[in-house]
Scaffold this motif. Structure first.
Motif, mmCIF file in Angstrom:
data_model
loop_
_atom_site.group_PDB
_atom_site.id
_atom_site.type_symbol
_atom_site.label_atom_id
_atom_site.label_comp_id
_atom_site.label_asym_id
_atom_site.label_seq_id
_atom_site.Cartn_x
_atom_site.Cartn_y
_atom_site.Cartn_z
ATOM 1 N N TRP A 256 0.833 -1.201 0.000
ATOM 2 C CA TRP A 256 0.000 0.000 0.000
ATOM 3 C C TRP A 256 0.869 1.253 0.000
ATOM 4 O O TRP A 256 0.585 2.215 -0.708
ATOM 5 C CB TRP A 256 -0.938 -0.029 1.198
ATOM 6 C CG TRP A 256 -1.916 1.115 1.251
ATOM 7 C CD1 TRP A 256 -2.329 1.896 0.210
ATOM 8 C CD2 TRP A 256 -2.596 1.580 2.405
ATOM 9 N NE1 TRP A 256 -3.241 2.836 0.646
ATOM 10 C CE2 TRP A 256 -3.426 2.662 1.993
ATOM 11 C CE3 TRP A 256 -2.617 1.188 3.741
ATOM 12 C CZ2 TRP A 256 -4.243 3.353 2.873
ATOM 13 C CZ3 TRP A 256 -3.434 1.876 4.626
ATOM 14 C CH2 TRP A 256 -4.242 2.945 4.200
ATOM 15 N N LYS A 259 2.110 2.121 -3.409
ATOM 16 C CA LYS A 259 1.043 2.702 -4.231
ATOM 17 C C LYS A 259 0.815 4.173 -3.885
ATOM 18 O O LYS A 259 0.657 5.014 -4.778
ATOM 19 C CB LYS A 259 -0.255 1.920 -4.031
ATOM 20 C CG LYS A 259 -0.232 0.514 -4.606
ATOM 21 C CD LYS A 259 -1.562 -0.185 -4.381
ATOM 22 C CE LYS A 259 -1.546 -1.590 -4.963
ATOM 23 N NZ LYS A 259 -2.838 -2.295 -4.755
ATOM 24 N N ASP A 263 1.013 7.510 -6.071
ATOM 25 C CA ASP A 263 -0.254 8.200 -6.314
ATOM 26 C C ASP A 263 -1.005 8.355 -4.999
ATOM 27 O O ASP A 263 -1.513 7.371 -4.461
ATOM 28 C CB ASP A 263 -1.091 7.400 -7.315
ATOM 29 C CG ASP A 263 -2.452 8.024 -7.583
ATOM 30 O OD1 ASP A 263 -2.655 9.188 -7.190
ATOM 31 O OD2 ASP A 263 -3.303 7.340 -8.183
ATOM 32 N N GLN A 266 -4.368 6.758 -3.810
ATOM 33 C CA GLN A 266 -4.451 5.392 -3.275
ATOM 34 C C GLN A 266 -4.622 5.393 -1.750
ATOM 35 O O GLN A 266 -4.887 4.345 -1.158
ATOM 36 C CB GLN A 266 -3.204 4.599 -3.658
ATOM 37 C CG GLN A 266 -3.056 4.372 -5.155
ATOM 38 C CD GLN A 266 -4.197 3.558 -5.732
ATOM 39 O OE1 GLN A 266 -4.644 2.576 -5.138
ATOM 40 N NE2 GLN A 266 -4.679 3.982 -6.891
ATOM 41 N N ASN A 268 -6.917 5.779 0.276
ATOM 42 C CA ASN A 268 -8.377 5.851 0.299
ATOM 43 C C ASN A 268 -8.986 4.935 1.352
ATOM 44 O O ASN A 268 -8.286 4.165 2.019
ATOM 45 C CB ASN A 268 -8.932 5.515 -1.095
ATOM 46 C CG ASN A 268 -8.422 4.176 -1.618
ATOM 47 O OD1 ASN A 268 -8.235 3.224 -0.859
ATOM 48 N ND2 ASN A 268 -8.164 4.108 -2.917
ATOM 49 N N HIS A 271 -8.472 0.886 0.917
ATOM 50 C CA HIS A 271 -7.186 0.363 1.372
ATOM 51 C C HIS A 271 -7.069 0.446 2.896
ATOM 52 O O HIS A 271 -6.521 -0.459 3.543
ATOM 53 C CB HIS A 271 -6.036 1.136 0.729
ATOM 54 C CG HIS A 271 -5.722 0.693 -0.664
ATOM 55 N ND1 HIS A 271 -5.993 1.462 -1.759
ATOM 56 C CD2 HIS A 271 -5.172 -0.456 -1.144
ATOM 57 C CE1 HIS A 271 -5.613 0.811 -2.857
ATOM 58 N NE2 HIS A 271 -5.112 -0.354 -2.509
#
Length: 296
Positions: A256, A259, A263, A266, A268, A271
């Protein structure tokens, strides 16, 4: 009186699972011959069916979120019924706590008052990033560990508070690091909503990348202290069991983080809730296994 759908939803009873590892960790450190299972069960019910849900409900009543919050993607609007129910649950928890001892009730009162101060609009500790984080980490971690450990001994063994604090400060600190270390990742998707509400969370202060770096650092320290504590108490197998159970959490965390590094979108809710769920399941499993191993 019929409970409204929003009231039941905003208590977030399932969220208690995320806070449960500290309970199992503390109970597993009580010597089997000194463990009172009846009192331990009562403490479990008080914390996970009354105190934690009441805290969740009161927080929702004060925040009135219209976006995702911990454990809920689409929270309903709270009503006055929710406030009154959380008050009744806190009172019932304190009354049941009298069956443990006065120290336990005092500790519960500290937890409840801190939880209210965290959310209450007139105080709102959550809008202060460091103070808010310290409140959550110390109460949900160290304080809960101490209450479970102390309260799970038989009633004919009055606790020596000063002695227990000296002997068990390390697992109390570990509990706070495990809960507090993960906390910024439960806030990382709420920056916009918190900003509109006038709240500055630790995650906002650290930023997206900083939140992951903070969590990684605190978890690294927590694992080192956990190893030191388990090895010093000759719980070698127990440490390896917990460390093995934590491996999926570490893998997902780094996946995570990579990611988000590329960005920030990600960072969010989807996740975050997966990370929360995986972390709680793995830690619960690890500490339950420690409890079983220690009871054999």
């Amino acid at each position: 009186m019929r409970l409204e759908r929003s009231t039941l939803q905003l208590l977030r009873l399932h969220f208690s699972v995320f806070l449960m590892p500290v309970y199992w960790f503390a109970l597993g450190q009580v010597a089997p011959q000194e463990r009172d299972w009846g009192r331990a069960l009562l403490i479990f019910l008080i914390l996970h069916l009354l105190v934690y849900p009441a805290s969740n409900g009161y927080n929702s009543y004060m925040d009135r979120d219209d976006g995702p919050i911990g454990g809920l993607q689409h929270p309903l609007a709270p009503t006055r019924q929710l406030f009154m129910l959380t008050l009744g649950m806190d009172i019932l928890a304190l009354l049941l706590g009298l069956m443990i001892n006065g120290y336990f009730v005092a500790g519960l009162m500290i937890y409840i008052l801190a939880s209210r101060a965290y959310s209450y609009r007139g105080i709102r500790l959550k809008k202060y990033p460091v103070i808010g984080w310290l409140t959550v980490a110390s109460c949900q971690g160290a304080l809960v560990f101490f209450l479970v450990f102390m309260g799970s001994h038989p009633s004919n063994q009055p606790p020596d508070i000063a002695l227990e604090l000296r002997q068990y400060w390390e697992p109390m600190l570990i509990s706070s690091l495990l809960l507090g270390g993960f906390y910024p990742l439960t806030q990382v998707y709420q920056h916009d909503a918190d900003r509109k509400d006038g709240v500055l969370t630790l995650s906002m202060l650290l930023g997206y990348r900083g939140s992951f770096a903070f969590t990684g650092l605190l978890y690294f320290i927590a694992v080192l202290l956990l190893a030191r504590y388990f090895f010093s108490t000759l719980q070698f197998t127990e440490f390896y069991v917990v460390a093995t159970c934590m491996l999926p959490v570490v893998v997902y965390f780094f996946m995570w983080a990579v990611k988000v590094w590329k960005d920030t979108a990600q960072a969010n809710y989807a996740h975050s809730i997966r990370m929360n769920l995986l972390g709680s399941v793995c830690l619960n499993l690890g500490f339950v296994l420690v409890l079983i191993i220690g009871s054999l």
